[in-house]
Design an enzyme around this catalytic site. Structure first.
Site, PDB file in Angstrom:
ATOM      1  N   ARG A  74       0.518   6.561   7.581  1.00 13.72           N
ATOM      2  CA  ARG A  74       0.588   6.690   6.119  1.00 13.72           C
ATOM      3  C   ARG A  74       0.117   8.067   5.667  1.00 13.72           C
ATOM      4  NH1 ARG A  74       1.544   1.578   3.909  1.00 13.72           N
ATOM      5  NH2 ARG A  74       0.596  -0.194   4.960  1.00 13.72           N
ATOM      6  N   PHE A 115      14.280   4.266  10.089  1.00 15.02           N
ATOM      7  CA  PHE A 115      12.928   3.782   9.803  1.00 15.02           C
ATOM      8  C   PHE A 115      12.035   4.997   9.606  1.00 15.02           C
ATOM      9  CE2 PHE A 115       8.762   2.017  10.353  1.00 15.02           C
ATOM     10  CZ  PHE A 115       8.869   0.801   9.694  1.00 15.02           C
ATOM     11  N   ASP A 167      14.900  -0.967  -0.120  1.00 18.23           N
ATOM     12  CA  ASP A 167      15.642  -1.197   1.120  1.00 18.23           C
ATOM     13  C   ASP A 167      16.668  -2.315   0.864  1.00 18.23           C
ATOM     14  OD1 ASP A 167      16.199  -1.017   3.889  1.00 18.23           O
ATOM     15  OD2 ASP A 167      14.640  -2.436   4.400  1.00 18.23           O
ATOM     16  N   LYS A 180       0.830  -1.195   0.000  1.00 18.81           N
ATOM     17  CA  LYS A 180       0.000   0.000   0.000  1.00 18.81           C
ATOM     18  C   LYS A 180       0.871   1.253   0.000  1.00 18.81           C
ATOM     19  CE  LYS A 180      -3.059  -2.405   3.212  1.00 18.81           C
ATOM     20  NZ  LYS A 180      -3.459  -2.494   4.626  1.00 18.81           N
ATOM     21  N   GLY A 181       2.150   1.058   0.284  1.00 21.47           N
ATOM     22  CA  GLY A 181       3.029   2.189   0.569  1.00 21.47           C
ATOM     23  C   GLY A 181       3.197   3.191  -0.557  1.00 21.47           C
ATOM     24  N   LYS A 218      17.470   3.292   0.326  1.00 23.33           N
ATOM     25  CA  LYS A 218      18.403   3.144   1.451  1.00 23.33           C
ATOM     26  C   LYS A 218      19.550   2.263   0.978  1.00 23.33           C
ATOM     27  CE  LYS A 218      15.058   2.679   5.204  1.00 23.33           C
ATOM     28  NZ  LYS A 218      14.619   1.772   6.276  1.00 23.33           N
TER      29      LYS A 218
HETATM   30  P1  5GP Z   1      13.000  -4.542   0.583  1.00 20.60           P
HETATM   31  O1  5GP Z   1      12.398  -5.768  -0.010  1.00 20.60           O
HETATM   32  O2  5GP Z   1      13.698  -3.652  -0.392  1.00 20.60           O
HETATM   33  O3  5GP Z   1      13.856  -4.869   1.771  1.00 20.60           O
HETATM   34  O4  5GP Z   1      11.842  -3.788   1.283  1.00 20.60           O
HETATM   35  C1  5GP Z   1      10.954  -2.975   0.687  1.00 20.60           C
HETATM   36  C2  5GP Z   1       9.772  -2.792   1.616  1.00 20.60           C
HETATM   37  O5  5GP Z   1      10.167  -2.753   3.011  1.00 20.60           O
HETATM   38  C3  5GP Z   1       9.131  -1.475   1.355  1.00 20.60           C
HETATM   39  O6  5GP Z   1       8.194  -1.562   0.308  1.00 20.60           O
HETATM   40  C4  5GP Z   1       8.504  -1.151   2.699  1.00 20.60           C
HETATM   41  O7  5GP Z   1       7.250  -1.779   2.783  1.00 20.60           O
HETATM   42  C5  5GP Z   1       9.422  -1.798   3.713  1.00 20.60           C
HETATM   43  N1  5GP Z   1      10.337  -0.819   4.311  1.00 20.60           N
HETATM   44  C6  5GP Z   1      11.675  -0.777   4.185  1.00 20.60           C
HETATM   45  N2  5GP Z   1      12.196   0.263   4.862  1.00 20.60           N
HETATM   46  C7  5GP Z   1      11.148   0.902   5.430  1.00 20.60           C
HETATM   47  C8  5GP Z   1      11.045   2.075   6.262  1.00 20.60           C
HETATM   48  O8  5GP Z   1      12.003   2.770   6.625  1.00 20.60           O
HETATM   49  N3  5GP Z   1       9.786   2.415   6.628  1.00 20.60           N
HETATM   50  C9  5GP Z   1       8.691   1.719   6.278  1.00 20.60           C
HETATM   51  N4  5GP Z   1       7.522   2.164   6.718  1.00 20.60           N
HETATM   52  N5  5GP Z   1       8.755   0.615   5.503  1.00 20.60           N
HETATM   53  C10 5GP Z   1       9.981   0.215   5.079  1.00 20.60           C
END
Ligand code: 5GP
Length: 199
Positions: free
Chosen positions: A187, A174, A125, A55-56, A153
């Site tokens: 959100r 975070f 991330d 949903k982000g 990140k």
């Molecule tokens: P990845 O698969 O790249 O590790 O993670 C991506 C997902 O992790 C993002 O779509 C998000 O949902 C979550 N995520 C990663 N870092 C953050 C953060 O700092 N804040 C929030 N709210 N979600 C994060």
């Protein structure tokens, strides 16, 4: 220091009073407009499908789309990671390191074959989610596939993947707001805020 939004969202900030604004709304608006202009230039004269990752990315997609001056349609995909998700407090402390197995919870509504697909994601991330999605979309045989990530990140990356359009590169914090949640909340904050890890 409290951001201006925290006074408005007094109930929310009661729960996490130390929310700090990392990227204020004006800066987000300017950068998102520039990203939209870049996509408009890169796909000049063509159609694009903007696919938001639920949903982000919902708020990011809705703002970005208004700066993409092309024939555009929307679609959405939902994903979740297998494995035991940590508690919100644990997630905040050490991030969400999934096992790398990502599951589609809501698929796109149409074939992407031969289309220009722009995957719109809130944050890159570890790279596990976008690596999974990139492979998934490759199977659709799109004409072009690009990733637009509002936040990146780089210090957290586990898999070598990068976005074609990046809003802001941020440190390992975070963050919440502008679509991003902490246990489904925040959100709706207009700024991107840091949740201090000791909360
Ligand atoms: P990845 O698969 O790249 O590790 O993670 C991506 C997902 O992790 C993002 O779509 C998000 O949902 C979550 N995520 C990663 N870092 C953050 C953060 O700092 N804040 C929030 N709210 N979600 C994060």
């Amino acid at each position: 220091m409290l951001g201006a939004n925290c006074r408005v969202h007094s109930l929310i900030c009661f729960a996490v009073p130390e929310l700090k604004v990392l990227i204020p709304r004006q800066q987000i608006a300017e950068r998102v407009a520039a990203m939209g202009a870049e996509i408009t230039r890169d796909f000049s004269g063509q159609s694009v499908i903007l696919v938001g990752v639920l949903k982000g990315a919902a708020i990011f997609l809705s703002d970005l789309a208004r700066h993409v001056e092309l024939d555009s349609t929307f679609d959405f995909i939902g994903v979740s990671s297998y494995g035991v998700r940590p508690s919100p407090a644990q997630e905040l402390k050490s991030g969400w390191d999934s096992t790398g197995e990502v599951q589609v919870t809501k698929d796109v509504d149409q074939s992407m074959k031969g289309k220009n697909v722009i995957l719109v994601e809130d944050i890159l991330d570890t790279g596990l989610t976008l690596t999974f999605l990139k492979k998934l979309f490759a199977a659709h045989q799109p004409k072009a596939f690009r990733i637009a990530a509002l936040l990146d990140k780089p210090s957290r990356r586990k898999l070598a993947i990068s976005a074609d359009y990046v809003g802001f590169s941020i440190p390992d914090e975070f963050v919440v707001g502008y679509g991003l949640d902490y246990a489904e909340r925040y959100r709706n904050l207009p700024d991107i805020c840091i949740v201090p890890r000791e909360s």
